[in-house]
Scaffold this active site. Structure first.
Site, PDB file in Angstrom:
ATOM      1  N   ASP A  87       1.076  -1.296   0.061  1.00 28.28           N
ATOM      2  CA  ASP A  87      -0.156  -0.164  -0.084  1.00 28.28           C
ATOM      3  C   ASP A  87       1.016   1.145   0.076  1.00 28.28           C
ATOM      4  OD1 ASP A  87       0.739  -0.479   2.781  1.00 28.28           O
ATOM      5  OD2 ASP A  87      -0.704   0.778   3.553  1.00 28.28           O
ATOM      6  N   GLU A 151       0.028  -1.043   5.874  1.00 31.95           N
ATOM      7  CA  GLU A 151       1.094  -0.470   6.637  1.00 31.95           C
ATOM      8  C   GLU A 151       0.985   1.035   6.957  1.00 31.95           C
ATOM      9  OE1 GLU A 151       4.876   1.052   8.127  1.00 31.95           O
ATOM     10  OE2 GLU A 151       3.930   1.810   6.180  1.00 31.95           O
TER      11      GLU A 151
HETATM   12  N1  BES Z   1       8.865   3.035   5.478  1.00 34.09           N
HETATM   13  C1  BES Z   1       8.023   3.906   6.552  1.00 34.09           C
HETATM   14  C2  BES Z   1       8.896   3.941   7.773  1.00 34.09           C
HETATM   15  C3  BES Z   1      10.369   4.528   7.580  1.00 34.09           C
HETATM   16  C4  BES Z   1      10.696   5.561   6.896  1.00 34.09           C
HETATM   17  C5  BES Z   1      11.230   3.829   8.417  1.00 34.09           C
HETATM   18  C6  BES Z   1      11.918   6.216   6.567  1.00 34.09           C
HETATM   19  C7  BES Z   1      12.699   4.499   8.152  1.00 34.09           C
HETATM   20  C8  BES Z   1      12.912   5.510   7.278  1.00 34.09           C
HETATM   21  C9  BES Z   1       6.655   3.599   6.793  1.00 34.09           C
HETATM   22  O1  BES Z   1       6.037   3.078   5.503  1.00 34.09           O
HETATM   23  C10 BES Z   1       6.080   4.670   7.529  1.00 34.09           C
HETATM   24  O2  BES Z   1       5.881   5.467   6.576  1.00 34.09           O
HETATM   25  N2  BES Z   1       5.639   4.424   8.605  1.00 34.09           N
HETATM   26  C11 BES Z   1       4.768   5.167   9.369  1.00 34.09           C
HETATM   27  C12 BES Z   1       4.206   4.670  10.457  1.00 34.09           C
HETATM   28  C13 BES Z   1       3.253   3.977  10.212  1.00 34.09           C
HETATM   29  C14 BES Z   1       2.432   3.433  11.650  1.00 34.09           C
HETATM   30  C15 BES Z   1       2.007   4.691   9.523  1.00 34.09           C
HETATM   31  C16 BES Z   1       5.595   6.614   9.778  1.00 34.09           C
HETATM   32  O3  BES Z   1       6.793   6.359   9.905  1.00 34.09           O
HETATM   33  O4  BES Z   1       4.938   7.635   9.760  1.00 34.09           O
HETATM   34 MN    MN Z   2       7.276   1.898   4.230  1.00 35.29          MN
HETATM   35 MN    MN Z   3       5.454   5.042   4.684  1.00 39.52          MN
END
Ligand code: BES
Ligand code: MN
Ligand code: MN
Length: 453
Positions: A87, A151
């Site tokens: 997604d 995610e």
């Molecule tokens: N891939 C990201 C997280 C990420 C980005 C880790 C850059 C390390 C470096 C992931 O898809 C994401 O966006 N996670 C969200 C949290 C989630 C609970 C919606 C975030 O970090 O805001």
């Molecule tokens: Mn991600």
């Molecule tokens: Mn992300």
């Protein structure tokens, strides 16, 4: 044929397949794209099947489906469970994209599209690494894939899926490419991620919108009130003022701080790239520490009153804000959520009502650097990049990492190939073709070293 030759010879096909996947707008947050999210899952199923898995299924959940696949070559060999997400974040604001988000294009050797880096491009490296190992008869152990479609909206149904499918998901290590690399000259392996508490605050003043001339000055304006409340959440040193907020924060030792700050980082480049003249954050910490090992509080959105064209004089009845807190070991998301709620209610002046709602959260994670899997990843980077990767802490969150540890007892290796500057979640998200290609190669090398360990 060598791995490198195979990957190079198939580069155009790999990319054109990825482009087809990127054209499917699998935006999990917006119900309008529900059908496209499923299409993206089906696409992945087809590609995994073509690459040679024994079994692949699109598993239903209460929300978007999870794609599960496996190739078991010998049950007595170790098993790697690859996790990722298909997604993507919503593409808006659309007008800030230089090319349409779901029509991938190559510019300066980078793929521009929503999801190019986060996370379809990175998941696809695993699909193609698997295909490479199958075609060249190099697969040295068992592989499972679990790729989810929620995610970006908090993985609401993944916890249940993991709990209900522990046997199916039985593995020795989790492998994820959904983080960042410092640079191609300075490869790195992520060893820490922050957690998250995501809150919404609504402040209500008078029972209806009022004329700001007739009532202004006599009745509290909820936007003014909310702004003051938010402003008070940081002190003059950039510390968060919520009582108890820092109680469980693990402070790094002097030597840990020293090694974290040894990572290559150019503050001037950083500022230049963002067009800012100064950085700002918690006093006494470097930028790398502020994003890697310190907790934060940020307003993600704020609204109320009149925001349309022209001027409307109004004293609004309500004002709202979405506020996220990034957490570090050993903070606990539910505890921080509670501290925040209590504090907001305590600081709300008597002339407003306040409602606090918790959105999704997640726990911070640190991954070991002495495990066989980490060492295999390190050797894989050494082989491909001819440099030892630096262990680094990323500021983003992947709550599933802590969940895997808790539910399956498994450690994760975070082998990400994106750059912080890839504009994930922003307009013009992109992913370097070089990153994709070396990613495939490094993943193949990982399996070689991991199976030997
Ligand atoms: N891939 C990201 C997280 C990420 C980005 C880790 C850059 C390390 C470096 C992931 O898809 C994401 O966006 N996670 C969200 C949290 C989630 C609970 C919606 C975030 O970090 O805001
Ligand atoms: Mn991600
Ligand atoms: Mn992300």
């Amino acid at each position: 044929m060598t791995t490198q030759n195979f990957i190079a010879a198939n580069k155009d096909r790999f990319l054109s397949e990825l482009f087809d996947w990127l054209r499917i707008p699998s935006v999990s947050a917006d119900s309008q794209y529900k059908g496209d999210v499923r299409k993206a899952a089906e696409f992945l199923k087809t590609k995994l099947s073509e690459a040679g898995v024994d079994k692949v299924e699109v598993c239903e959940t209460k929300g978007h489906p999870i794609v599960y696949a496996e190739k078991i070559i010998n049950p007595s060999l170790p098993t790697v469970l690859v996790y990722g997400h298909y997604d993507v974040q919503p593409a808006d604001p659309l007008n800030l994209w230089d090319s349409p988000p779901f029509e991938p294009v190559i510019k300066d050797d980078k793929i521009y599209a929503r999801g190019a880096c986060d996370d379809k491009g990175q998941v696809y490296m695993h699909v193609k690494a698997f295909e490479t190992m199958m075609k060249l008869n190099l697969l040295p152990c068992n592989i499972k894939f679990m790729v989810e479609g929620e995610e970006e909206v908090g993985s609401d149904n993944l916890g249940t899926f993991v709990k209900e499918n522990k046997t199916k998901l039985k593995a020795d290590v989790i492998l994820i490419s959904d983080t960042a690399l410092i640079s191609l000259e300075h490869p790195s392996i992520t060893v820490g991620l922050r957690g998250l508490s995501y809150m919404e605050v609504e402040v209500t003043g008078p029972n209806r919108d009022l004329h700001s001339g007739v009532y202004g000055g006599a009745v509290a304006n909820p936007i003014n009130t909310l702004s003051n409340m938010i402003a008070s959440l940081h002190d003059e040193n950039g510390r968060i003022t919520i009582p108890g907020f820092y109680d469980k924060v693990a402070e790094l030792s002097a030597s840990e701080r020293e090694s974290l700050n040894k990572a290559p980082f150019d503050l001037n480049e950083y500022k230049k790239e963002l067009d800012i003249t100064e950085v700002k954050g918690e006093k006494g910490y470097t930028t790398l520490e502020r994003t890697g090992v310190r907790p934060t509080l940020d307003v993600n959105g704020i609204w109320g009153g009149y925001t349309g064209e022209g001027a409307k004089t109004v004293l609004p009845s309500k004002a709202s804000a979405k506020i996220s807190m990034r957490l570090v070991p050993n903070q606990v998301s539910s505890e921080i959520t509670e501290l925040f709620t209590k504090h907001i209610k305590a600081i709300a002046p008597p002339y407003v009502k306040v409602k606090v709602t918790a959105h999704h959260g997640g726990e911070p994670a640190v991954t070991p650097t002495n495990s066989p899997a980490y060492k295999a990843a390190s050797k894989a980077f050494e082989e491909v990049f001819e440099k030892t990767p630096i262990p680094s802490r990323d500021g983003g969150s992947i709550p599933i990492v802590a969940l895997f540890k808790k539910e399956l007892g498994l450690d994760t290796v975070l082998m990400g190939f994106g750059f912080d500057s890839d504009a994930i979640h922003s307009p013009n998200e992109h992913y370097g073709i070089k990153n994709f290609m070396v990613g495939v190669e490094t993943i193949v090398a990982f399996y070689k070293y991991y199976a030997k360990s």
